[in-house]
Scaffold this active site. Structure first.
Site, PDB file in Angstrom:
ATOM      1  N   HIS A  77     121.366   1.603  16.040  1.00 14.91           N
ATOM      2  CA  HIS A  77     122.282   2.452  16.801  1.00 14.91           C
ATOM      3  C   HIS A  77     122.814   1.717  18.027  1.00 14.91           C
ATOM      4  O   HIS A  77     124.010   1.768  18.328  1.00 14.91           O
ATOM      5  CB  HIS A  77     121.584   3.746  17.227  1.00 14.91           C
ATOM      6  CG  HIS A  77     121.504   4.778  16.152  1.00 14.91           C
ATOM      7  ND1 HIS A  77     120.703   4.624  15.047  1.00 14.91           N
ATOM      8  CD2 HIS A  77     122.138   5.977  16.000  1.00 14.91           C
ATOM      9  CE1 HIS A  77     120.832   5.688  14.263  1.00 14.91           C
ATOM     10  NE2 HIS A  77     121.695   6.517  14.811  1.00 14.91           N
ATOM     11  N   HIS A  86     112.640   4.349  18.872  1.00 14.89           N
ATOM     12  CA  HIS A  86     112.586   2.929  19.203  1.00 14.89           C
ATOM     13  C   HIS A  86     111.868   2.710  20.529  1.00 14.89           C
ATOM     14  O   HIS A  86     111.783   3.617  21.373  1.00 14.89           O
ATOM     15  CB  HIS A  86     114.003   2.342  19.312  1.00 14.89           C
ATOM     16  CG  HIS A  86     114.686   2.143  18.009  1.00 14.89           C
ATOM     17  ND1 HIS A  86     114.327   1.149  17.122  1.00 14.89           N
ATOM     18  CD2 HIS A  86     115.700   2.826  17.419  1.00 14.89           C
ATOM     19  CE1 HIS A  86     115.106   1.206  16.050  1.00 14.89           C
ATOM     20  NE2 HIS A  86     115.943   2.221  16.205  1.00 14.89           N
TER      21      HIS A  86
END
Length: 377
Positions: free
Chosen positions: A155, A205
Protein backbone atom coordinates in the site's frame (compact mmCIF):
# COMPACT_ATOMS: atom_id res chain seq x y z
CA UNK A 1 12.17 -0.97 -45.34
CA UNK A 2 12.80 -4.65 -44.66
CA UNK A 3 12.92 -4.05 -40.92
CA UNK A 4 9.64 -2.20 -41.08
CA UNK A 5 8.04 -5.04 -42.96
CA UNK A 6 9.26 -7.54 -40.41
CA UNK A 7 7.96 -5.35 -37.58
CA UNK A 8 4.58 -4.91 -39.16
CA UNK A 9 4.16 -8.59 -39.74
CA UNK A 10 5.53 -9.59 -36.36
CA UNK A 11 7.71 -12.22 -38.06
CA UNK A 12 10.74 -11.68 -35.86
CA UNK A 13 12.14 -9.76 -32.92
CA UNK A 14 14.59 -6.91 -33.11
CA UNK A 15 18.03 -7.32 -31.57
CA UNK A 16 17.23 -5.41 -28.39
CA UNK A 17 14.00 -7.35 -27.91
CA UNK A 18 15.77 -10.67 -28.33
CA UNK A 19 18.51 -9.49 -25.96
CA UNK A 20 15.98 -8.39 -23.34
CA UNK A 21 14.06 -11.67 -23.44
CA UNK A 22 17.33 -13.61 -23.36
CA UNK A 23 18.45 -11.63 -20.31
CA UNK A 24 15.23 -12.41 -18.44
CA UNK A 25 15.47 -16.06 -19.50
CA UNK A 26 19.08 -16.16 -18.33
CA UNK A 27 18.06 -14.70 -14.98
CA UNK A 28 15.38 -17.39 -14.59
CA UNK A 29 17.97 -20.09 -15.23
CA UNK A 30 20.59 -18.55 -12.93
CA UNK A 31 18.11 -17.98 -10.11
CA UNK A 32 17.01 -21.61 -10.31
CA UNK A 33 20.46 -23.15 -10.78
CA UNK A 34 22.14 -21.16 -7.98
CA UNK A 35 19.04 -21.06 -5.73
CA UNK A 36 19.33 -17.27 -5.48
CA UNK A 37 15.96 -16.76 -3.79
CA UNK A 38 16.85 -18.99 -0.85
CA UNK A 39 20.29 -17.40 -0.51
CA UNK A 40 18.86 -13.87 -0.51
CA UNK A 41 16.19 -14.90 2.00
CA UNK A 42 18.76 -16.36 4.35
CA UNK A 43 20.59 -13.01 4.38
CA UNK A 44 17.61 -10.66 4.83
CA UNK A 45 14.78 -12.56 6.52
CA UNK A 46 16.33 -12.94 10.01
CA UNK A 47 17.07 -9.21 10.31
CA UNK A 48 13.61 -8.17 9.10
CA UNK A 49 11.90 -10.67 11.39
CA UNK A 50 13.79 -9.34 14.41
CA UNK A 51 12.81 -5.78 13.49
CA UNK A 52 9.13 -6.67 13.14
CA UNK A 53 9.08 -8.49 16.50
CA UNK A 54 10.97 -5.65 18.19
CA UNK A 55 8.38 -3.13 17.00
CA UNK A 56 5.42 -5.05 18.44
CA UNK A 57 5.46 -3.04 21.66
CA UNK A 58 5.41 0.26 19.76
CA UNK A 59 2.52 -0.95 17.58
CA UNK A 60 0.53 -1.93 20.70
CA UNK A 61 1.12 1.51 22.21
CA UNK A 62 -0.04 3.15 18.99
CA UNK A 63 -3.16 0.98 18.88
CA UNK A 64 -4.24 2.32 22.27
CA UNK A 65 -5.75 5.13 20.19
CA UNK A 66 -8.31 2.56 19.07
CA UNK A 67 -11.64 4.11 18.10
CA UNK A 68 -14.41 3.01 15.75
CA UNK A 69 -14.08 6.20 13.72
CA UNK A 70 -10.37 5.60 13.22
CA UNK A 71 -11.07 1.97 12.33
CA UNK A 72 -13.52 3.07 9.65
CA UNK A 73 -11.39 5.92 8.34
CA UNK A 74 -8.20 3.89 8.00
CA UNK A 75 -10.08 0.89 6.58
CA UNK A 76 -11.63 3.02 3.84
CA UNK A 77 -8.29 4.74 3.22
CA UNK A 78 -6.66 1.35 2.71
CA UNK A 79 -9.03 0.71 -0.18
CA UNK A 80 -6.91 3.20 -2.15
CA UNK A 81 -4.46 1.24 -4.38
CA UNK A 82 -6.50 -1.92 -3.74
CA UNK A 83 -8.24 -4.14 -6.28
CA UNK A 84 -11.63 -2.30 -6.09
CA UNK A 85 -9.80 0.98 -6.59
CA UNK A 86 -7.91 -0.23 -9.66
CA UNK A 87 -11.02 -1.67 -11.29
CA UNK A 88 -12.79 1.67 -10.92
CA UNK A 89 -10.03 4.25 -11.32
CA UNK A 90 -8.08 2.89 -14.29
CA UNK A 91 -11.11 2.40 -16.61
CA UNK A 92 -12.30 5.93 -15.78
CA UNK A 93 -8.98 7.31 -17.01
CA UNK A 94 -9.53 5.65 -20.39
CA UNK A 95 -13.18 6.68 -20.61
CA UNK A 96 -12.43 10.31 -19.73
CA UNK A 97 -10.04 10.70 -22.66
CA UNK A 98 -6.74 10.62 -20.73
CA UNK A 99 -5.33 7.75 -22.78
CA UNK A 100 -1.64 8.29 -22.11
CA UNK A 101 -2.16 8.69 -18.39
CA UNK A 102 -4.35 5.58 -18.34
CA UNK A 103 -1.76 3.51 -20.20
CA UNK A 104 1.07 4.68 -18.01
CA UNK A 105 -0.80 4.25 -14.74
CA UNK A 106 -1.85 0.71 -15.65
CA UNK A 107 1.66 -0.36 -16.62
CA UNK A 108 3.23 1.42 -13.64
CA UNK A 109 0.85 -0.21 -11.17
CA UNK A 110 1.50 -3.61 -12.75
CA UNK A 111 5.25 -2.93 -12.46
CA UNK A 112 4.87 -1.91 -8.80
CA UNK A 113 2.74 -4.94 -8.05
CA UNK A 114 5.28 -7.31 -9.59
CA UNK A 115 8.35 -5.86 -7.91
CA UNK A 116 6.68 -5.31 -4.55
CA UNK A 117 5.26 -8.81 -4.36
CA UNK A 118 8.52 -10.29 -5.61
CA UNK A 119 10.41 -8.67 -2.74
CA UNK A 120 7.71 -9.82 -0.30
CA UNK A 121 8.09 -13.44 -1.37
CA UNK A 122 11.88 -13.32 -1.57
CA UNK A 123 12.19 -12.03 2.00
CA UNK A 124 9.15 -13.97 3.29
CA UNK A 125 9.12 -11.87 6.47
CA UNK A 126 6.11 -12.07 8.82
CA UNK A 127 3.59 -9.36 9.52
CA UNK A 128 3.19 -8.15 13.12
CA UNK A 129 1.99 -11.05 15.29
CA UNK A 130 -1.78 -11.06 15.83
CA UNK A 131 -2.44 -11.45 18.71
CA UNK A 132 -1.17 -9.50 20.57
CA UNK A 133 -1.40 -6.91 17.77
CA UNK A 134 -5.00 -6.10 16.84
CA UNK A 135 -5.51 -6.66 13.11
CA UNK A 136 -8.47 -4.99 11.41
CA UNK A 137 -9.51 -6.62 8.12
CA UNK A 138 -12.82 -4.98 7.28
CA UNK A 139 -13.04 -6.21 3.68
CA UNK A 140 -12.42 -9.48 1.88
CA UNK A 141 -9.62 -7.73 0.00
CA UNK A 142 -7.87 -6.91 3.29
CA UNK A 143 -8.30 -10.48 4.53
CA UNK A 144 -6.46 -11.73 1.45
CA UNK A 145 -3.78 -9.06 1.89
CA UNK A 146 -3.21 -10.31 5.43
CA UNK A 147 -2.24 -13.69 3.98
CA UNK A 148 0.75 -12.16 2.19
CA UNK A 149 4.16 -11.56 3.71
CA UNK A 150 4.99 -8.20 5.24
CA UNK A 151 8.00 -6.34 3.85
CA UNK A 152 7.57 -4.08 1.93
CA UNK A 153 4.15 -2.53 2.45
CA UNK A 154 2.47 -2.72 -0.97
CA UNK A 155 0.00 0.00 0.00
CA UNK A 156 2.79 2.43 0.88
CA UNK A 157 4.79 1.52 -2.24
CA UNK A 158 1.84 1.83 -4.60
CA UNK A 159 0.62 5.08 -3.06
CA UNK A 160 4.04 6.69 -3.60
CA UNK A 161 4.04 5.66 -7.25
CA UNK A 162 0.37 6.51 -7.83
CA UNK A 163 0.49 9.98 -6.30
CA UNK A 164 3.97 10.70 -7.61
CA UNK A 165 3.10 9.90 -11.21
CA UNK A 166 -0.25 11.71 -11.05
CA UNK A 167 1.53 14.80 -9.74
CA UNK A 168 4.17 14.53 -12.46
CA UNK A 169 1.52 14.17 -15.16
CA UNK A 170 -0.48 17.19 -13.97
CA UNK A 171 2.63 19.37 -13.74
CA UNK A 172 3.99 18.16 -17.09
CA UNK A 173 0.82 18.43 -19.18
CA UNK A 174 -1.43 20.88 -17.38
CA UNK A 175 -1.40 24.54 -16.54
CA UNK A 176 -0.12 25.19 -13.04
CA UNK A 177 1.38 27.79 -10.77
CA UNK A 178 3.44 27.68 -7.60
CA UNK A 179 0.30 27.37 -5.46
CA UNK A 180 -0.91 24.34 -7.39
CA UNK A 181 2.52 22.70 -7.19
CA UNK A 182 2.64 23.23 -3.43
CA UNK A 183 -0.93 21.97 -2.99
CA UNK A 184 -0.34 18.89 -5.14
CA UNK A 185 2.90 18.01 -3.39
CA UNK A 186 1.33 18.52 0.04
CA UNK A 187 -1.63 16.31 -0.88
CA UNK A 188 0.66 13.56 -2.18
CA UNK A 189 2.84 13.63 0.95
CA UNK A 190 -0.21 13.70 3.22
CA UNK A 191 -1.83 10.72 1.51
CA UNK A 192 1.39 8.68 1.64
CA UNK A 193 1.78 9.45 5.35
CA UNK A 194 -1.84 8.60 6.13
CA UNK A 195 -1.66 5.30 4.25
CA UNK A 196 1.56 4.41 6.09
CA UNK A 197 -0.03 5.27 9.46
CA UNK A 198 -3.14 3.30 8.49
CA UNK A 199 -1.16 0.15 7.77
CA UNK A 200 0.43 0.29 11.23
CA UNK A 201 -2.79 1.22 13.03
CA UNK A 202 -4.69 -1.64 11.36
CA UNK A 203 -1.99 -4.09 12.48
CA UNK A 204 -1.07 -5.02 8.91
CA UNK A 205 2.53 -3.78 8.91
CA UNK A 206 5.41 -2.67 11.08
CA UNK A 207 7.18 0.65 10.73
CA UNK A 208 10.04 -1.17 8.97
CA UNK A 209 7.59 -2.54 6.38
CA UNK A 210 6.15 0.92 5.72
CA UNK A 211 9.54 2.62 5.43
CA UNK A 212 10.71 -0.11 3.05
CA UNK A 213 7.54 0.35 0.97
CA UNK A 214 8.05 4.10 0.72
CA UNK A 215 11.71 3.64 -0.15
CA UNK A 216 11.02 1.06 -2.85
CA UNK A 217 8.24 3.30 -4.14
CA UNK A 218 10.59 6.23 -4.67
CA UNK A 219 13.12 3.99 -6.44
CA UNK A 220 10.49 2.53 -8.79
CA UNK A 221 8.91 5.94 -9.44
CA UNK A 222 12.30 7.49 -10.28
CA UNK A 223 13.05 4.67 -12.70
CA UNK A 224 9.61 4.92 -14.32
CA UNK A 225 9.87 8.66 -14.83
CA UNK A 226 13.13 8.04 -16.69
CA UNK A 227 11.66 5.44 -19.06
CA UNK A 228 7.90 6.08 -19.29
CA UNK A 229 8.06 8.07 -22.54
CA UNK A 230 10.10 5.32 -24.20
CA UNK A 231 7.71 2.65 -22.93
CA UNK A 232 4.69 4.57 -24.21
CA UNK A 233 6.28 5.16 -27.60
CA UNK A 234 7.03 1.45 -27.90
CA UNK A 235 3.51 0.42 -26.87
CA UNK A 236 1.91 2.87 -29.30
CA UNK A 237 4.05 2.39 -32.41
CA UNK A 238 6.85 -0.11 -31.74
CA UNK A 239 7.73 -3.21 -33.71
CA UNK A 240 6.59 -6.69 -32.61
CA UNK A 241 4.87 -5.24 -29.57
CA UNK A 242 2.38 -8.06 -29.06
CA UNK A 243 4.87 -10.91 -29.57
CA UNK A 244 7.53 -9.26 -27.41
CA UNK A 245 5.11 -8.47 -24.58
CA UNK A 246 3.62 -11.97 -24.71
CA UNK A 247 7.10 -13.47 -24.37
CA UNK A 248 7.99 -11.05 -21.58
CA UNK A 249 4.77 -11.80 -19.68
CA UNK A 250 5.44 -15.54 -19.87
CA UNK A 251 9.03 -15.16 -18.68
CA UNK A 252 7.93 -12.86 -15.84
CA UNK A 253 5.75 -15.67 -14.52
CA UNK A 254 8.76 -18.01 -14.44
CA UNK A 255 11.01 -15.30 -13.00
CA UNK A 256 8.70 -14.72 -10.04
CA UNK A 257 10.39 -15.98 -6.84
CA UNK A 258 8.98 -18.89 -4.87
CA UNK A 259 7.97 -17.86 -1.34
CA UNK A 260 8.76 -19.85 1.77
CA UNK A 261 5.07 -20.78 2.00
CA UNK A 262 2.34 -20.15 -0.63
CA UNK A 263 0.65 -16.73 -0.57
CA UNK A 264 -1.87 -14.90 -2.82
CA UNK A 265 0.91 -12.60 -4.12
CA UNK A 266 1.56 -14.64 -7.26
CA UNK A 267 -2.15 -14.63 -8.10
CA UNK A 268 -2.20 -10.82 -7.85
CA UNK A 269 0.84 -10.60 -10.10
CA UNK A 270 -0.70 -12.96 -12.65
CA UNK A 271 -3.90 -10.90 -12.76
CA UNK A 272 -2.06 -7.59 -13.22
CA UNK A 273 0.31 -9.21 -15.70
CA UNK A 274 -2.70 -10.20 -17.79
CA UNK A 275 -4.20 -6.71 -17.50
CA UNK A 276 -0.92 -5.14 -18.65
CA UNK A 277 -0.70 -7.46 -21.66
CA UNK A 278 -4.34 -6.81 -22.57
CA UNK A 279 -3.82 -3.04 -22.42
CA UNK A 280 -0.62 -3.21 -24.46
CA UNK A 281 -2.09 -5.49 -27.11
CA UNK A 282 -5.31 -3.49 -27.36
CA UNK A 283 -3.56 -0.12 -27.62
CA UNK A 284 -1.05 -1.39 -30.16
CA UNK A 285 -3.83 -2.74 -32.36
CA UNK A 286 -6.23 0.21 -32.11
CA UNK A 287 -4.21 3.30 -31.19
CA UNK A 288 -4.32 5.04 -34.56
CA UNK A 289 -8.04 4.35 -34.88
CA UNK A 290 -9.34 5.25 -31.44
CA UNK A 291 -6.68 6.52 -29.02
CA UNK A 292 -4.70 9.30 -30.71
CA UNK A 293 -5.47 12.84 -29.50
CA UNK A 294 -7.23 13.55 -32.80
CA UNK A 295 -9.15 10.28 -33.02
CA UNK A 296 -12.95 10.56 -32.78
CA UNK A 297 -14.49 9.36 -29.53
CA UNK A 298 -17.80 7.60 -29.01
CA UNK A 299 -20.69 9.89 -30.06
CA UNK A 300 -18.23 12.21 -31.78
CA UNK A 301 -19.22 14.47 -34.70
CA UNK A 302 -18.26 11.67 -37.11
CA UNK A 303 -21.43 9.92 -35.94
CA UNK A 304 -23.39 13.10 -36.47
CA UNK A 305 -23.72 13.98 -32.78
CA UNK A 306 -21.99 17.28 -31.90
CA UNK A 307 -20.27 17.06 -28.50
CA UNK A 308 -17.97 19.25 -26.42
CA UNK A 309 -15.99 18.84 -23.21
CA UNK A 310 -15.41 21.58 -20.69
CA UNK A 311 -12.64 19.87 -18.71
CA UNK A 312 -12.20 16.11 -19.19
CA UNK A 313 -11.26 15.70 -22.85
CA UNK A 314 -8.82 18.40 -24.06
CA UNK A 315 -9.45 17.65 -27.74
CA UNK A 316 -13.14 18.44 -27.32
CA UNK A 317 -12.94 21.70 -25.38
CA UNK A 318 -15.25 24.45 -26.60
CA UNK A 319 -13.55 27.01 -28.83
CA UNK A 320 -15.82 30.05 -29.04
CA UNK A 321 -13.54 31.70 -31.60
CA UNK A 322 -14.57 29.18 -34.25
CA UNK A 323 -17.97 29.16 -35.81
CA UNK A 324 -19.88 25.92 -35.77
CA UNK A 325 -20.46 24.43 -39.22
CA UNK A 326 -23.96 23.88 -40.47
CA UNK A 327 -24.68 20.16 -40.45
CA UNK A 328 -28.02 20.24 -42.22
CA UNK A 329 -26.58 19.16 -45.57
CA UNK A 330 -25.69 15.51 -45.92
CA UNK A 331 -26.93 14.65 -42.45
CA UNK A 332 -27.23 11.03 -41.47
CA UNK A 333 -29.92 9.32 -39.45
CA UNK A 334 -28.37 10.14 -36.05
CA UNK A 335 -27.87 13.76 -37.09
CA UNK A 336 -31.53 14.09 -38.07
CA UNK A 337 -32.63 12.56 -34.76
CA UNK A 338 -30.47 14.83 -32.63
CA UNK A 339 -31.37 17.88 -34.70
CA UNK A 340 -34.84 17.62 -33.17
CA UNK A 341 -33.41 18.54 -29.76
CA UNK A 342 -32.71 22.18 -28.82
CA UNK A 343 -29.06 21.71 -27.83
CA UNK A 344 -26.49 22.53 -30.47
CA UNK A 345 -23.80 20.44 -28.74
CA UNK A 346 -23.81 17.92 -25.91
CA UNK A 347 -21.28 18.07 -23.07
CA UNK A 348 -19.62 14.66 -22.77
CA UNK A 349 -18.51 15.58 -19.25
CA UNK A 350 -22.06 14.90 -18.08
CA UNK A 351 -21.77 11.25 -18.99
CA UNK A 352 -18.31 10.98 -17.49
CA UNK A 353 -19.51 12.50 -14.23
CA UNK A 354 -22.45 10.09 -14.24
CA UNK A 355 -20.11 7.09 -14.43
CA UNK A 356 -17.77 8.53 -11.78
CA UNK A 357 -20.51 9.21 -9.27
CA UNK A 358 -22.20 5.91 -10.06
CA UNK A 359 -18.94 4.24 -9.02
CA UNK A 360 -18.85 6.38 -5.88
CA UNK A 361 -22.43 5.46 -5.05
CA UNK A 362 -21.62 1.79 -5.54
CA UNK A 363 -18.84 2.07 -2.99
CA UNK A 364 -21.24 3.75 -0.53
CA UNK A 365 -23.94 1.07 -0.75
CA UNK A 366 -21.60 -1.91 -1.03
CA UNK A 367 -18.17 -1.25 0.46
CA UNK A 368 -18.98 0.99 3.44
CA UNK A 369 -21.88 -1.15 4.78
CA UNK A 370 -19.60 -4.18 4.54
CA UNK A 371 -17.08 -2.39 6.76
CA UNK A 372 -19.71 -1.35 9.31
CA UNK A 373 -21.24 -4.82 9.36
CA UNK A 374 -17.86 -6.41 9.96
CA UNK A 375 -17.25 -4.08 12.89
CA UNK A 376 -20.73 -4.79 14.35
CA UNK A 377 -21.65 -1.09 14.44
Amino acid sequence: MEAAAVGAGGAGLTRWQAAALSAVGGWVWAASFYDLTRRARALVQPWVTRRVHAETTAILRFQRLQHKLLDNFFSVLSCVVSVPFYTGFLPLLFWSGHGKLARQMTLLMAFCDYLGNSVKDIVSAPRPCSPPVRRVTATEDEKENAMEYGLPSSHALNTVCLMGYLLHYVLAYGEHGSVMVAAGLSLAVLLVMLVGIARIYLGMHSLTDVIAGIGFGFVILSFWLAVHDHVDAFVVSGQNVASFWAGLSLLMCFAYPKPEFPTPSFEYHTAFNGVAFGIVYGIQQTYFHFHTPDAPLVFSPTLGIPIVSSCYVPALKVDNSKSKPDVKQGVGYLQRVFSLFPQKAYDVDTGIRFVQYASLAWSVVDLVPAIFTHLNL
